[in-house]
Design a protein around this motif. Sequence first.
Motif, short mmCIF file in Angstrom:
data_model
loop_
_atom_site.label_atom_id
_atom_site.label_comp_id
_atom_site.label_asym_id
_atom_site.label_seq_id
_atom_site.Cartn_x
_atom_site.Cartn_y
_atom_site.Cartn_z
N GLU A 7 0.48 -1.29 -0.10
CA GLU A 7 0.11 -0.38 -0.17
C GLU A 7 1.22 0.99 -0.03
N GLN A 8 2.45 1.15 0.65
CA GLN A 8 3.41 2.06 0.16
C GLN A 8 3.61 2.46 -0.87
N SER A 9 3.61 1.66 -2.01
CA SER A 9 3.96 1.44 -3.41
C SER A 9 3.53 2.75 -4.21
N LEU A 10 4.51 3.61 -4.17
CA LEU A 10 3.99 4.63 -5.36
C LEU A 10 3.18 4.27 -6.41
N VAL A 11 2.16 4.79 -6.83
CA VAL A 11 1.15 4.84 -8.16
C VAL A 11 2.33 4.78 -9.24
N ARG A 12 3.13 5.16 -9.47
CA ARG A 12 4.09 5.37 -10.98
C ARG A 12 4.60 4.21 -10.92
N ASP A 13 5.47 3.86 -10.03
CA ASP A 13 6.19 2.56 -9.30
C ASP A 13 6.22 1.43 -10.29
N GLY A 36 0.94 10.73 -10.85
CA GLY A 36 1.91 8.82 -9.73
C GLY A 36 2.80 8.98 -9.24
N ASN A 37 3.40 9.66 -8.30
CA ASN A 37 4.42 10.09 -7.15
C ASN A 37 3.10 10.28 -5.90
N THR A 38 2.15 9.00 -5.94
CA THR A 38 2.58 8.94 -4.83
C THR A 38 1.66 7.41 -4.10
N PRO A 39 1.57 7.65 -2.41
CA PRO A 39 2.08 5.91 -2.41
C PRO A 39 -0.01 5.61 -3.54
N LEU A 40 0.26 4.02 -2.81
CA LEU A 40 -1.22 3.12 -3.24
C LEU A 40 -2.50 3.70 -2.46
N VAL A 41 -1.82 3.54 -0.97
CA VAL A 41 -2.86 4.13 -0.48
C VAL A 41 -4.15 5.50 -0.30
N THR A 42 -2.41 6.93 -0.20
CA THR A 42 -3.00 8.13 -0.32
C THR A 42 -3.88 8.14 -1.99
N ALA A 43 -3.75 7.41 -2.85
CA ALA A 43 -4.08 7.60 -3.72
C ALA A 43 -6.29 6.95 -3.76
N ALA A 44 -5.22 5.87 -2.95
CA ALA A 44 -7.27 5.29 -2.84
C ALA A 44 -7.96 5.94 -2.78
N THR A 45 -7.61 6.77 -1.16
CA THR A 45 -8.89 7.24 -0.19
C THR A 45 -7.76 8.75 -0.99
N ALA A 46 -7.77 9.44 -2.05
CA ALA A 46 -8.23 10.35 -2.20
C ALA A 46 -9.63 10.31 -3.61
N ASN A 47 -9.60 8.93 -4.13
CA ASN A 47 -10.42 8.52 -4.93
C ASN A 47 -11.57 8.33 -4.23
N ARG A 48 -11.73 7.37 -2.87
CA ARG A 48 -12.47 7.08 -2.63
C ARG A 48 -12.34 5.25 -2.77
N ILE A 55 -5.80 -3.55 -4.04
CA ILE A 55 -5.34 -4.60 -4.43
C ILE A 55 -5.61 -5.59 -4.49
N GLU A 56 -6.20 -6.13 -5.07
CA GLU A 56 -6.77 -7.42 -5.39
C GLU A 56 -7.61 -7.73 -6.87
#
Length: 232
Positions: A7-13, A36-48, A55-56
Motif C-alpha cells: 500500500e506504500q508503493s508509489l503508483v508510478r513505480d 503518479g508520485n503518490t503512495p497507493l494508499v493515498t491515491a485510493a483514499t483521495a479517490n474514495r 490491491i486484489e
Amino acid sequence: MNFPFTEQSLVRDIVNDFPKSSDVFKRNRIDFCCGGNTPLVTAATANRVNLESLIEELKDLYEKKENNEQNDMEVWMKSDSKAIIDHVIERYHRPLEEELGSLSPYVTKVAKVHGDRHPELLRVYELFYELKKELLEHTKKEEEFSFPLILKLEDGSVENREEALKEMAQLEKEHDAAGEILREIRSITSDFELPIDACGTYRLVYKRLEDLEGETFMHVHLENNILFPRYL
C-alpha cells in the motif's frame, strides 16, 4: 505468486514495473502519470477507492500479466533518452496527430445530432477541441524545442541547465492540464457509458475518446516518470 507491491508503493513505480496495472488505475480514476508520485494508499483514499479491493484487482491482473508487457517497460527504463524520445514521437506524437484530426468530425457530428437530448455532448465537444489545440501545440513544442534541449542535457552540451529543468517542469504542467481535460470528459460521460439511443457514430466517439485517454496517459507516463526524473 509473490506480489511485489504494498500500500506504500508509489503508483508510478507500480506502472513502471507492471504496465498493465494502468488499466486498473484508469478504471478507478487514479492518475498514474501526472499524479503518479503518490503512495497507493493515498491515491485510493483521495479517490474514495477501497484499498483492499484495489490491491486484489492488481493481484488478479498481476497473475495474468504477459511477460512481454513487463519486458517492454523494462526496455524503456534501461534505454537512453534519445531512444525514448524517438519512441515517443513515432509511437505517440504521430498517431496522436492523426487521431485528433480524424476524430474531430465525428465529435462534431455527434454533438450536433444528439446534443439536444444529451447536453453533456456539447461540453464533450468543447473539451475535445480544447484538448486538441493544447496537445498539438504541446507536441510541436516538444519536438522543436523541448526534446532537443533535453538531449543537450544528455550529452552535456547544454548551456543553461536551469533553463532545461524549467522547461521539463513546464511540460509537466501542460501534461497536468491535458490530464484534467481528459478526466472531465470521463466524468461528464459517466465513464463513457452509452445511452440507450446511442447510434454507431456515438459509440465510435466514446470508444475512441477512451482509447485516446489511455494512449495519452501512457505517453505522459513515459515522459513524466521515466524520461524527466533522470534530470530533475
